[in-house]
Design a protein around this motif. Sequence first.
Motif, PDB file in Angstrom:
ATOM      1  N   ARG A 271      36.777 -92.157 -10.376  1.00 32.72           N
ATOM      2  CA  ARG A 271      38.042 -92.292 -10.404  1.00 32.72           C
ATOM      3  C   ARG A 271      38.436 -91.192 -11.582  1.00 32.72           C
ATOM      4  NH1 ARG A 271      41.472 -97.417 -11.549  1.00 32.72           N
ATOM      5  NH2 ARG A 271      41.798 -96.717  -9.263  1.00 32.72           N
ATOM      6  N   SER A 272      37.888 -90.873 -12.629  1.00 37.11           N
ATOM      7  CA  SER A 272      38.273 -90.126 -13.652  1.00 37.11           C
ATOM      8  C   SER A 272      38.249 -88.486 -13.240  1.00 37.11           C
ATOM      9  CB  SER A 272      37.615 -90.474 -14.912  1.00 37.11           C
ATOM     10  OG  SER A 272      36.289 -90.270 -15.078  1.00 37.11           O
TER      11      SER A 272
ATOM     12  N   LEU B  79      39.619 -99.381   0.692  1.00 37.20           N
ATOM     13  CA  LEU B  79      39.463 -98.707  -0.556  1.00 37.20           C
ATOM     14  C   LEU B  79      37.898 -98.396  -0.916  1.00 37.20           C
ATOM     15  CD1 LEU B  79      42.346 -99.144  -2.931  1.00 37.20           C
ATOM     16  CD2 LEU B  79      41.194 -96.829  -2.333  1.00 37.20           C
ATOM     17  N   SER B  80      37.309 -99.537  -0.676  1.00 35.02           N
ATOM     18  CA  SER B  80      35.849 -99.964  -1.080  1.00 35.02           C
ATOM     19  C   SER B  80      35.063 -98.935  -0.105  1.00 35.02           C
ATOM     20  CB  SER B  80      35.530-101.036  -1.021  1.00 35.02           C
ATOM     21  OG  SER B  80      34.134-101.267  -0.552  1.00 35.02           O
ATOM     22  N   ARG B  81      35.535 -98.877   1.046  1.00 34.78           N
ATOM     23  CA  ARG B  81      34.772 -97.952   2.266  1.00 34.78           C
ATOM     24  C   ARG B  81      35.113 -96.505   1.952  1.00 34.78           C
ATOM     25  NH1 ARG B  81      35.786-102.345   5.772  1.00 34.78           N
ATOM     26  NH2 ARG B  81      37.415-100.960   6.677  1.00 34.78           N
ATOM     27  N   ALA B  82      36.223 -96.358   1.795  1.00 37.24           N
ATOM     28  CA  ALA B  82      36.539 -94.878   1.495  1.00 37.24           C
ATOM     29  C   ALA B  82      36.016 -94.430   0.125  1.00 37.24           C
ATOM     30  CB  ALA B  82      38.217 -94.971   1.384  1.00 37.24           C
ATOM     31  N   ARG B  83      35.992 -95.033  -0.870  1.00 37.21           N
ATOM     32  CA  ARG B  83      35.114 -94.500  -2.107  1.00 37.21           C
ATOM     33  C   ARG B  83      33.774 -94.408  -1.873  1.00 37.21           C
ATOM     34  NH1 ARG B  83      38.568 -98.575  -5.644  1.00 37.21           N
ATOM     35  NH2 ARG B  83      40.365 -97.243  -6.556  1.00 37.21           N
ATOM     36  N   GLN B  84      33.447 -95.312  -1.215  1.00 39.35           N
ATOM     37  CA  GLN B  84      31.780 -95.198  -0.783  1.00 39.35           C
ATOM     38  C   GLN B  84      31.495 -93.793  -0.062  1.00 39.35           C
ATOM     39  OE1 GLN B  84      29.900 -98.535   0.915  1.00 39.35           O
ATOM     40  NE2 GLN B  84      30.130 -99.802  -1.191  1.00 39.35           N
ATOM     41  N   GLN B  85      32.470 -93.632   0.888  1.00 35.27           N
ATOM     42  CA  GLN B  85      31.993 -92.437   1.867  1.00 35.27           C
ATOM     43  C   GLN B  85      32.411 -91.114   0.973  1.00 35.27           C
ATOM     44  OE1 GLN B  85      33.505 -91.391   5.431  1.00 35.27           O
ATOM     45  NE2 GLN B  85      32.786 -93.408   6.515  1.00 35.27           N
TER      46      GLN B  85
ATOM     47  N   LEU C  29      38.387 -87.865 -10.126  1.00 31.00           N
ATOM     48  CA  LEU C  29      39.718 -87.518  -9.239  1.00 31.00           C
ATOM     49  C   LEU C  29      41.027 -87.239  -9.909  1.00 31.00           C
ATOM     50  CD1 LEU C  29      38.987 -90.284  -6.280  1.00 31.00           C
ATOM     51  CD2 LEU C  29      39.262 -87.791  -6.072  1.00 31.00           C
ATOM     52  N   GLN C  30      40.918 -87.779 -11.096  1.00 29.52           N
ATOM     53  CA  GLN C  30      42.238 -87.518 -11.877  1.00 29.52           C
ATOM     54  C   GLN C  30      42.239 -86.494 -12.787  1.00 29.52           C
ATOM     55  OE1 GLN C  30      42.652 -91.594 -13.694  1.00 29.52           O
ATOM     56  NE2 GLN C  30      43.582 -92.303 -11.527  1.00 29.52           N
ATOM     57  N   ARG C  31      41.044 -85.798 -13.185  1.00 29.73           N
ATOM     58  CA  ARG C  31      40.780 -84.680 -14.002  1.00 29.73           C
ATOM     59  C   ARG C  31      41.058 -83.601 -13.036  1.00 29.73           C
ATOM     60  NH1 ARG C  31      36.305 -86.462 -16.434  1.00 29.73           N
ATOM     61  NH2 ARG C  31      35.187 -85.548 -15.080  1.00 29.73           N
ATOM     62  N   ALA C  32      40.606 -83.578 -11.913  1.00 32.09           N
ATOM     63  CA  ALA C  32      40.480 -82.522 -10.955  1.00 32.09           C
ATOM     64  C   ALA C  32      41.830 -82.130 -10.395  1.00 32.09           C
ATOM     65  CB  ALA C  32      39.699 -82.798  -9.688  1.00 32.09           C
ATOM     66  N   GLU C  33      43.073 -82.901 -10.888  1.00 30.41           N
ATOM     67  CA  GLU C  33      44.506 -82.435 -10.704  1.00 30.41           C
ATOM     68  C   GLU C  33      44.675 -81.955  -9.207  1.00 30.41           C
ATOM     69  OE1 GLU C  33      45.434 -79.347 -13.476  1.00 30.41           O
ATOM     70  OE2 GLU C  33      45.335 -80.849 -15.126  1.00 30.41           O
TER      71      GLU C  33
ATOM     72  N   ALA D 223      28.138 -84.078  -9.700  1.00 31.19           N
ATOM     73  CA  ALA D 223      28.639 -83.667  -8.364  1.00 31.19           C
ATOM     74  C   ALA D 223      30.242 -83.566  -8.193  1.00 31.19           C
ATOM     75  CB  ALA D 223      28.075 -84.721  -7.335  1.00 31.19           C
ATOM     76  N   SER D 224      30.874 -84.334  -8.925  1.00 31.84           N
ATOM     77  CA  SER D 224      32.314 -84.586  -8.667  1.00 31.84           C
ATOM     78  C   SER D 224      33.084 -83.696  -9.927  1.00 31.84           C
ATOM     79  CB  SER D 224      32.860 -85.842  -8.591  1.00 31.84           C
ATOM     80  OG  SER D 224      32.440 -86.620 -10.032  1.00 31.84           O
ATOM     81  N   ASN D 225      32.426 -82.894 -10.809  1.00 29.18           N
ATOM     82  CA  ASN D 225      32.951 -82.085 -11.683  1.00 29.18           C
ATOM     83  C   ASN D 225      33.336 -80.782 -11.398  1.00 29.18           C
ATOM     84  OD1 ASN D 225      33.875 -81.626 -14.275  1.00 29.18           O
ATOM     85  ND2 ASN D 225      31.721 -81.132 -15.081  1.00 29.18           N
TER      86      ASN D 225
END
Lengths: 186, 253
Positions: free
Chosen positions: B47-48, A163-169, B50-54, A113-115
């Motif tokens: 995290r990785s 940070l924990s809540r921000a990352r979860q969101q 976020l960092q890769r995405a520049e 999803a985050s790629n």
Amino acid sequence: MPEVPDAPQALNPQETERFNQLVLPHLDSAFNLARWLLRNRTDAQDVTQEAMLRAYRFFGGFHGGDARAWLLQIVRNTCFSWMEKNRRPEPEAEFNEEVHLPNSITPEALAIASNNRDRLARALETLPPRFREVLVLRELEGCSYKEISAITSIPIGTVMSALSRARQQLQVALTNPTREEAAREL
Amino acid sequence: MSCELPRTMIHGYLDGELDAVRAAEFERHLEQCPECVTALESQESLRSSLQRAELYEKAPAELRQKVLSSLRPAAGPIPFVAPRRRAAVAQWLAIAAVLLLLLYSGWRLFPGLGQKNDQTALAAQIVDAHLRSLEPGHLTDVISTDQHTVKPWFDGKLDFAPPVQDFAADGFPLTGGRLDVVGGRTVAALVYGRRKHFVNVFIWPSSNPDAAPSSGAQQGYHWITWQKNGMAYWAVSDTAAADLDELQRLLSR
């Protein structure tokens, strides 16, 4: 906050030199934070410039220490007052303790999803500004908890849970695309 | 949720913001909590990404120029009264000079700063490893004051042979050795006594050229590091910095 005058008050040449050496090198950090807080490059340019002038005027009050944190504090305050004046309402930070994640999010699903830069950027922009700022400061700017606390005035003991809540969101935003996005993907 | 640890701990651990004791506690917890392992993996992957995405966006050149020229009127009195056109040229030259200077200093300063930060980060890990070793039962895996017992003990456990010597006659008796992990690799740790203190000496192979010792202190512990004959050395202790200097000289003999 006082209005910024058209021309900055003159610092003496040594002070100007110090400002150029200590503060100007952090212009990129200032712009990056403003850009993610305001979600718009044009607004970010205006507000960063205003913040730099403010920093210049208040430089007499900087007594050494971490110049980047000092500048970023001014930038985020300038951003927040700008948002109050000019903006449609922002998403509110949810301060209830538990933001539950669906159990089905595996690290692999999250990685897929985050790629994608656009998707990550959109997800980040859906977070409330106070979550955006801690994430940007930590993940993009590499600030320590102590620095984050100095910049945002969040007590240091609370930075970790913010940070924990921000990352979860962010995880939720990434793995549950909005209705609009879901429609676009059909 | 069966896990009793607050979820926020994962973030403190991920960000390297837990103190050594809590980090070690969390690592022990990970060994028996698959839930936290999965959560940590998710956070690392996020995290990785976020960092890769520049996502970092630098200030546009246009903004830089605007800021520089808006600050210029206060940059001190202009030493001569120039015709308007010359002033404009001078202004542009000044901007160009500042930009070049910024670029140059960025280029010159940051590689050096990077190295310094690397060393500080490594020093923090070394101090953490030292603290972990002081927990009951962690200091030595092979207890011996005899270098001929300690040296063969490492055989087959490491892909290199650390130099092992006893300096009892010089006030640094060898107490033993163990394996440790620093920066993700397995290293040899030699333990020396110094009056009532312990000194950990971490050794691993490194392709860096020989380097003179540099030292520092963190959380009240002194450390010294040097590079000799293809090995990186880090000694750390709560004993005086001068003791570490002495041990360094003995080890480099």
